[in-house]
Design an enzyme around this catalytic site. Structure first.
Site, short mmCIF file in Angstrom:
data_model
loop_
_atom_site.label_atom_id
_atom_site.label_comp_id
_atom_site.label_asym_id
_atom_site.label_seq_id
_atom_site.Cartn_x
_atom_site.Cartn_y
_atom_site.Cartn_z
N ARG A 45 -8.89 4.27 -20.21
CA ARG A 45 -8.47 3.54 -19.01
C ARG A 45 -7.61 2.35 -19.42
O ARG A 45 -6.59 2.06 -18.82
CB ARG A 45 -9.68 3.08 -18.18
N TYR A 97 8.90 2.55 3.22
CA TYR A 97 8.18 3.82 3.07
C TYR A 97 6.86 3.75 3.86
O TYR A 97 6.12 2.77 3.75
CB TYR A 97 7.92 4.07 1.58
N ASP A 169 11.51 -1.19 -4.81
CA ASP A 169 11.06 0.19 -4.93
C ASP A 169 12.32 1.01 -5.23
O ASP A 169 13.17 1.21 -4.36
CB ASP A 169 10.39 0.63 -3.63
N LYS A 194 8.92 11.69 -7.55
CA LYS A 194 10.22 12.13 -7.02
C LYS A 194 11.19 12.42 -8.18
O LYS A 194 10.97 13.34 -8.92
CB LYS A 194 10.75 11.08 -6.04
#
Ligand SMILES: *Cc1c(COP(=O)(O)O)cnc(C)c1O
Length: 398
Positions: A45, A97, A169, A194
């Site tokens: 982690r 978004y 972004d 994406k």
């Protein structure tokens, strides 16, 4: 070193074995030599070698200092919001978004973080909206699905003068076209699902910070909240990023041809693509990015939801699906898909017409993509694409 060489050689050769592909360290923990003595890794982690290679790669690509990989774009966005505290305010682009909007208003508002939405395409709007509680300015450029362009450098100056963090972004442009950190942003975030992944085969998010302090805070949050990207997906994402410049170049070339075709067609009303000289902020887009991206939106002359839905249901090469940025062309009807949760009036006011169709232009031949759109517009005879499901050439051998 030029940028493509730098990208390819930012992915290290494995020192231990010479493996040219990054090893997938599919492990939760690492054996220590003595209590507290390790080789830089103690628990996956906190840090994992495969993920570390990816984080280093995206930091170099975005010209930042610290990279952090998350289990989704939204987990990455979430980590950035966690830099704030109760009472702080965000100024965000008004057609943000949808998932970020939902996160801001349905999760963080109840913790006392407020958001003001403004049209960031005019930098003055941001300047006027800033108040004493504003701590973060959040933009996307180009936006989804109407491809609005915001001047990154202009907003960066306003953010700096007002001591606000400035986050871009960069999902739609990708670092192959646009490097917000070199234009004045403090943080870049990606839905790597994406263009960075590029093959519609993973969900991932990335954050890059320019300043070491902000970077350390993001790394702290990544470890403290734990929304990390696993080793296999980190490897897959490295593999995607290696061909990013090549893919994005073709996405852009195809999208430009598709946009120009749509602009000429009498049954098409409006075309949204920053690469068209008629786009309101074409000049800014051309200045701050080296290409205009692979997303094209348009409305039909028959401006009804039904006409758009009929259109969306009948394309053959453009597959009807949410998401974008993969090798296969996709199409989506925002009013009934990605933007359905926004009330109709608010949606229309934001420029998302009922007949708006969003295309994610893929890597097929542009001629075929144009044919697929053309045969679907009124006044053209329908045609069937042969070999859409290519039959195997050799019979199975048992
Ligand atoms: C898809 C997307 C996100 C969310 O990313 P996920 O990987 O789906 O969590 C954030 N911002 C933009 C611009 C996006 O297109």
């Amino acid at each position: 070193m030029r940028s493509n060489t730098k990208l390819i050689h930012s992915v290290p050769v494995d020192e231990l074995t010479g493996a040219i592909s990054v090893p997938i360290y599919q492990t939760s923990t690492f054996v220590q030599e003595a209590p507290g003595i390790n080789r830089g890794f103690d628990y996956s982690r906190t840090n994992n070698p495969t993920r570390a290679s990816l984080e280093n790669l995206i930091a170099i690509l975005e010209e930042g200092l610290v990279g952090a990989a998350f289990g989704s774009g939204l987990a990455a966005i979430d980590a950035i919001v966690k830099l704030l505290k109760s009472g702080d305010e965000i100024i965000a682009v008004d057609d943000i978004y949808g998932g970020a909007f939902r996160l801001f208003c349905q999760v963080y508002e109840k913790f006392g973080i407020t958001v003001k939405y403004v049209d960031t395409t005019e930098a003055e709007n941001v300047f006027e909206a800033i108040g004493p509680r504003t701590k973060l300015i959040w933009i996307e450029t180009p936006t989804n699905p109407t491809l609005k362009i915001t001047d990154i450098e202009a907003i960066g100056k306003i953010a700096k003068a007002n001591r606000c963090l400035f986050c871009v972004d960069n999902t739609f442009a990708s670092p192959a076209l646009q490097k917000p950190l070199s234009l004045g942003a403090d943080i870049v975030v990606h839905s790597a699902t994406k263009y960075l992944g590029g093959h519609s085969d993973l969900i991932a998010g990335l954050v890059v910070a320019k300043d070491p302090d902000i970077g350390q805070k993001i790394k702290f949050i990544q470890n403290a909240s734990g929304a990390i990207l696993g080793p296999f997906d980190s490897w897959l994402l490295i593999r995607g990023i290696e061909t990013l410049p090549l893919r994005v170049k073709q996405h852009c070339a195809n999208a430009q041809l598709v946009a120009e075709f749509l602009e000429r067609h009498p049954e098409v009303n409006k075309v949204y693509y920053p690469g068209l000289p008629a786009h309101r902020n074409h000049t800014i887009a051309a200045r701050q990015a080296t290409g205009f991206g692979g997303i094209v939106s348009f409305t039909l002359v028959n401006d009804t939801e039904k006409a758009a839905q009929d259109f969306a249901a009948r394309t053959q090469l453009f597959k009807l699906a949410e998401s974008l940025g993969g090798v296969k062309s996709l199409l989506c009807h925002p009013a009934s898909m990605t933007h359905k949760s926004i009330p109709a009036q608010k949606r229309r006011a934001a420029g998302v017409a009922d007949s708006l169709i969003r295309l994610s232009v893929g890597l097929e031949d542009a001629e075929d993509l144009i044919k697929d759109l053309e045969q679907n517009l009124p006044g053209t005879q329908k045609l069937e694409f042969e070999n859409q499901h290519v039959e195997p050439r050799v019979a199975a051998i048992d």
